[in-house]
Design an enzyme around this catalytic site. Structure first.
Site, PDB file in Angstrom:
ATOM      1  CG  ASN A  90      -1.876   1.125   1.292  1.00 44.30           C
ATOM      2  OD1 ASN A  90      -1.560   2.227   0.840  1.00 44.30           O
ATOM      3  ND2 ASN A  90      -3.037   0.890   1.866  1.00 44.30           N
ATOM      4  CE  LYS A 117      -2.200  -0.038   5.482  1.00 42.21           C
ATOM      5  NZ  LYS A 117      -2.268  -1.442   5.908  1.00 42.21           N
ATOM      6  CG  ASP A 148      -3.944  -5.791   9.718  1.00 42.05           C
ATOM      7  OD1 ASP A 148      -3.929  -5.583   8.488  1.00 42.05           O
ATOM      8  OD2 ASP A 148      -4.859  -6.429  10.272  1.00 42.05           O
ATOM      9  CE1 TYR A 159     -14.819   1.453   5.436  1.00 41.32           C
ATOM     10  CE2 TYR A 159     -12.536   0.802   5.760  1.00 41.32           C
ATOM     11  CZ  TYR A 159     -13.841   0.469   5.498  1.00 41.32           C
ATOM     12  OH  TYR A 159     -14.189  -0.851   5.302  1.00 41.32           O
TER      13      TYR A 159
HETATM   14  P1  IMP Z   1      -4.907  -3.164   5.990  1.00 39.40           P
HETATM   15  O1  IMP Z   1      -4.179  -2.733   7.206  1.00 39.40           O
HETATM   16  O2  IMP Z   1      -4.066  -3.048   4.773  1.00 39.40           O
HETATM   17  O3  IMP Z   1      -5.570  -4.494   6.150  1.00 39.40           O
HETATM   18  O4  IMP Z   1      -6.015  -2.058   5.768  1.00 39.40           O
HETATM   19  C1  IMP Z   1      -7.316  -2.234   6.154  1.00 39.40           C
HETATM   20  C2  IMP Z   1      -8.219  -1.264   5.476  1.00 39.40           C
HETATM   21  O5  IMP Z   1      -8.506  -0.256   6.427  1.00 39.40           O
HETATM   22  C3  IMP Z   1      -7.702  -0.548   4.240  1.00 39.40           C
HETATM   23  O6  IMP Z   1      -7.972  -1.236   3.072  1.00 39.40           O
HETATM   24  C4  IMP Z   1      -8.496   0.731   4.289  1.00 39.40           C
HETATM   25  O7  IMP Z   1      -9.765   0.528   3.739  1.00 39.40           O
HETATM   26  C5  IMP Z   1      -8.646   0.955   5.774  1.00 39.40           C
HETATM   27  N1  IMP Z   1      -7.623   1.859   6.291  1.00 39.40           N
HETATM   28  C6  IMP Z   1      -6.428   1.548   6.849  1.00 39.40           C
HETATM   29  N2  IMP Z   1      -5.790   2.658   7.221  1.00 39.40           N
HETATM   30  C7  IMP Z   1      -6.591   3.684   6.869  1.00 39.40           C
HETATM   31  C8  IMP Z   1      -6.442   5.100   6.979  1.00 39.40           C
HETATM   32  O8  IMP Z   1      -5.454   5.658   7.472  1.00 39.40           O
HETATM   33  N3  IMP Z   1      -7.487   5.809   6.502  1.00 39.40           N
HETATM   34  C9  IMP Z   1      -8.599   5.262   5.956  1.00 39.40           C
HETATM   35  N4  IMP Z   1      -8.768   3.967   5.822  1.00 39.40           N
HETATM   36  C10 IMP Z   1      -7.756   3.174   6.277  1.00 39.40           C
END
Ligand code: IMP
Length: 198
Positions: free
Chosen positions: A11, A14, A70, A152
């Site tokens: 990502n 990130k 995560d 989000y």
């Molecule tokens: P993961 O940590 O990659 O599994 O992310 C989980 C999901 O949470 C992502 O696909 C986003 O939809 C959401 N997410 C994670 N971090 C953020 C953020 O900082 N802002 C908005 N959505 C987030």
């Protein structure tokens, strides 16, 4: 020589957010830069387990110091949903827009819209595991505002602001951000390690 850590994520948002917080404190090697082209599975029911699985996967390939994170959006009125399922809330294809639509639909008759983002970082450093957590509290608004960021961001307003994360530049999001808080704990930990080279 500055220490480098592999960041176990695909990502780019990130990566950019964390690089801003690091301000050059250490160098991130992305998976792409490390020549690793895999979609790391997140099969577990907690952020801790998923963060650990991501870091362990990359460590088993590279045997280098690395970290992962995560993150989940936890909405109080939905008993913590979407939580660990935040990426695939509306299905399996990480569709941000579909996830937001489902969230707003579930909240449409709910007044109490308190929510928080929670980030868990797993660091594997000299073959030991460490965890760092960051939380940002706020609320989910009923319409989307702004175009910055990801996930989000267009519906989340952190406590202390009237703007959504998607209406903020990266520097402003990082005043409040869950990811920033977890990353600062990571930096504080690393700065105390005797093997750490700045
Ligand atoms: P993961 O940590 O990659 O599994 O992310 C989980 C999901 O949470 C992502 O696909 C986003 O939809 C959401 N997410 C994670 N971090 C953020 C953020 O900082 N802002 C908005 N959505 C987030």
């Amino acid at each position: 020589m500055k220490t480098t850590l592999i960041f176990a994520t695909n990502n780019q948002h990130k990566v950019e957010e964390i690089e801003k917080v690091l301000n050059g404190y250490f160098t991130i090697i992305t998976l792409k830069e490390a020549g690793i082209n895999i979609d790391i599975p997140e099969p577990y029911n907690t952020l801790h387990e998923n963060a650990r699985a991501k870091a362990r996967t990359i460590f088993s390939i590279t045997h280098q110091n690395c970290f992962s994170e995560d993150t989940g959006l936890e909405v109080e009125a939905l008993n913590g949903e979407p939580g660990v399922k935040s990426a695939r809330y509306a299905g399996s294809d990480r569709d941000f827009q579909a996830n937001i639509s489902l969230l707003l639909h579930k909240l449409q008759h709910i007044e109490k819209r308190v929510a928080q983002f929670r980030t868990v970082i797993t660091l594997i450093y000299n073959n030991e595991e460490y965890y760092f957590e960051g939380i940002c509290r706020g609320k989910i608004i009923s319409e989307q505002r702004g175009t910055n960021g990801f996930g989000y961001d267009p519906v989340f307003v952190p406590d202390g602001s009237n703007k959504t994360f998607a209406e903020m530049a990266l520097e402003e999001k990082n005043i409040f951000s869950h990811r920033k808080k977890a990353t600062e704990k990571l930096i504080a930990f690393l700065s105390k390690q005797s093997t750490w080279k700045e």
